[in-house]
Design an enzyme around this catalytic site. Structure first.
Site, PDB file in Angstrom:
ATOM      1  N   ARG A  68       2.732   0.564   7.624  1.00  0.00           N
ATOM      2  CA  ARG A  68       2.717   1.976   7.198  1.00  0.00           C
ATOM      3  C   ARG A  68       3.868   2.757   7.823  1.00  0.00           C
ATOM      4  NH1 ARG A  68      -1.096   6.547   8.700  1.00  0.00           N
ATOM      5  NH2 ARG A  68      -1.197   7.881   6.846  1.00  0.00           N
ATOM      6  N   HIS A  72       6.375   5.228   5.720  1.00  0.00           N
ATOM      7  CA  HIS A  72       6.513   6.651   6.015  1.00  0.00           C
ATOM      8  C   HIS A  72       7.906   6.986   6.539  1.00  0.00           C
ATOM      9  CE1 HIS A  72       2.139   8.243   6.006  1.00  0.00           C
ATOM     10  NE2 HIS A  72       2.244   7.200   5.194  1.00  0.00           N
ATOM     11  N   SER A  82      13.857   7.702  11.411  1.00  0.00           N
ATOM     12  CA  SER A  82      13.669   9.114  11.773  1.00  0.00           C
ATOM     13  C   SER A  82      12.229   9.383  12.203  1.00  0.00           C
ATOM     14  CB  SER A  82      14.055  10.026  10.606  1.00  0.00           C
ATOM     15  OG  SER A  82      13.258   9.767   9.461  1.00  0.00           O
ATOM     16  N   ASN A 102       1.383  12.389   8.847  1.00  0.00           N
ATOM     17  CA  ASN A 102       1.549  11.582  10.057  1.00  0.00           C
ATOM     18  C   ASN A 102       0.680  12.010  11.236  1.00  0.00           C
ATOM     19  OD1 ASN A 102       3.512  10.073   8.746  1.00  0.00           O
ATOM     20  ND2 ASN A 102       5.212  11.265   9.557  1.00  0.00           N
ATOM     21  N   HIS A 201      -2.574  -1.429   0.699  1.00  0.00           N
ATOM     22  CA  HIS A 201      -3.871  -0.894   1.097  1.00  0.00           C
ATOM     23  C   HIS A 201      -4.966  -1.955   1.064  1.00  0.00           C
ATOM     24  CE1 HIS A 201      -2.798   3.634   0.342  1.00  0.00           C
ATOM     25  NE2 HIS A 201      -2.152   3.092   1.345  1.00  0.00           N
ATOM     26  N   THR A 202      -4.578  -3.191   0.925  1.00  0.00           N
ATOM     27  CA  THR A 202      -5.527  -4.292   1.094  1.00  0.00           C
ATOM     28  C   THR A 202      -5.873  -4.490   2.568  1.00  0.00           C
ATOM     29  OG1 THR A 202      -5.948  -6.618   0.578  1.00  0.00           O
ATOM     30  CG2 THR A 202      -3.727  -6.073   1.262  1.00  0.00           C
ATOM     31  N   THR A 260     -12.215  -7.537   2.259  1.00  0.00           N
ATOM     32  CA  THR A 260     -11.493  -8.339   3.256  1.00  0.00           C
ATOM     33  C   THR A 260     -10.549  -7.403   4.008  1.00  0.00           C
ATOM     34  OG1 THR A 260      -9.854  -8.885   1.542  1.00  0.00           O
ATOM     35  CG2 THR A 260     -11.607 -10.499   1.939  1.00  0.00           C
TER      36      THR A 260
END
Length: 339
Positions: A68, A72, A82, A102, A201-202, A260
């Protein structure tokens, strides 16, 4: 003589053509390619991999967190690290860590610090923080059971941050489908990249505040929200309400994929087909748009297809506006610009 010269030129052209796939991006006189550190820091990838592996073994959730961070980072000013900058420093940075997407959400900074410290010991001021993020994202995916890919490297680090960009450019859980797709397209990504990269997003978790409006609506009623053609499985919603009460509990965590949760697989897409996507921005991929619905179906039934496209889209995302050549710098520590 002329014949010999022609043959020489042809051989050179063939050699250059053979090299072409290695280069991922040409920007302002610089290249991104997997072999960038082969001479200057040949142990770089092994150092990153070993430290990521150690931390994911201690905390399996860290795999999703590091993945992630790369997302981002890239969606703000490009893949330039950054997101890692703290407030203040030589250029009085206003950190992206305080943005709505964030704040109290992104994590893994200490792992990046550990990697950077090890690399500075091995190869001082050679490997950028931006490349650490890209490599750590790949390694985290692999450690969770997902695909691998060659990471083109050679990025340099930014000389600033953009709080406004972080607030505005990163797709949000309650964005409409068109808004999300527009944010992807503005970064050079397409609808296939959107569906494939959403598959990250698994693994990972989301805070209740990111999806509570789907459970209670904007008025706080115990009704499943169908605003904007959203949809959620009723039994799944009841399970979520047990973790996310109507009042309070905004920071409580729920798995993005409750089948899972720490395994990188295609269960995310199977969830969407059963209206068990946690975020509205996830479930919206299986509503109304025929192209995204078809991709969801294909990835749900063909994990190999998903893995191949995910790897391809990750390389593409990693190419968003990198600083190369003499632009930016190689930071000594990832949290601050060199003085």
């Amino acid at each position: 003589m002329a014949h010999s010269l022609t043959m020489t030129i042809n051989i050179m052209c063939i050699a250059l053509m053979a090299l072409t796939p290695v280069f991922s991006k040409i920007t302002n006189g610089g290249y991104l390619y997997p072999q960038f550190y082969d001479q200057s820091c040949p142990q770089a990838t092994n150092i990153v991999r070993s430290i990521v592996a150690k931390n994911v073994a201690k905390d399996p959730r860290m795999a999703a967190s590091l993945l992630r961070l790369h997302f981002h980072d890239c969606f703000v000013k490009g893949c330039d690290a950054s997101i890692l900058l703290d407030n203040g420093g030589p250029r009085n940075v206003v950190s992206e860590k305080g943005s709505l997407p964030n704040n109290n959400s992104v994590r893994g900074f200490e792992v990046i610090d550990e990697i950077k410290a090890a690399l500075e010991t091995a190869c001082p001021q050679t490997v950028s923080c931006a490349d650490i993020l890209a490599l750590a994202a790949r390694d985290s995916t692999v450690l969770a059971g997902g695909p691998s890919w060659e990471v083109p490297v050679g990025r340099r680090d930014s000389l600033g941050a953009s709080l406004r960009g972080s607030n505005n450019n990163i797709p949000a859980p309650n964005n409409t489908f068109q808004t999300i797709l527009t944010k992807f397209k503005l970064k050079g990504l397409d609808i296939v990249d959107l569906v494939a990269l959403s598959g990250s997003h698994t693994i990972g978790n989301a805070r209740c505040t990111s999806f509570k409006q789907r459970l209670y609506g904007n008025n706080g009623n115990d009704q499943i929200s169908n605003k904007g053609n959203d949809q959620i499985n009723q039994l799944f919603a009841q399970q979520l309400r047990a973790m996310c009460p109507k009042s309070g509990g905004d920071q409580n965590l729920s798995f993005l994929d409750n089948l899972t949760p720490v395994k990188f697989d295609n269960a995310y897409y199977k969830n969407l087909m059963e209206s068990r996507g946690l975020l509205s921005s996830d479930q919206i991929l299986f509503k109304n748009n025929q192209e995204t619905m078809q991709l969801v179906k294909e990835y749900a039934t063909n994990e190999d297809m998903f893995f191949k496209q995910f790897a391809k889209s990750m390389v593409k995302m990693g190419n968003i506006s990198p600083l190369t050549g003499f632009r930016g710098q190689i930071r000594k520590t990832c949290r601050s610009i060199n003085g």
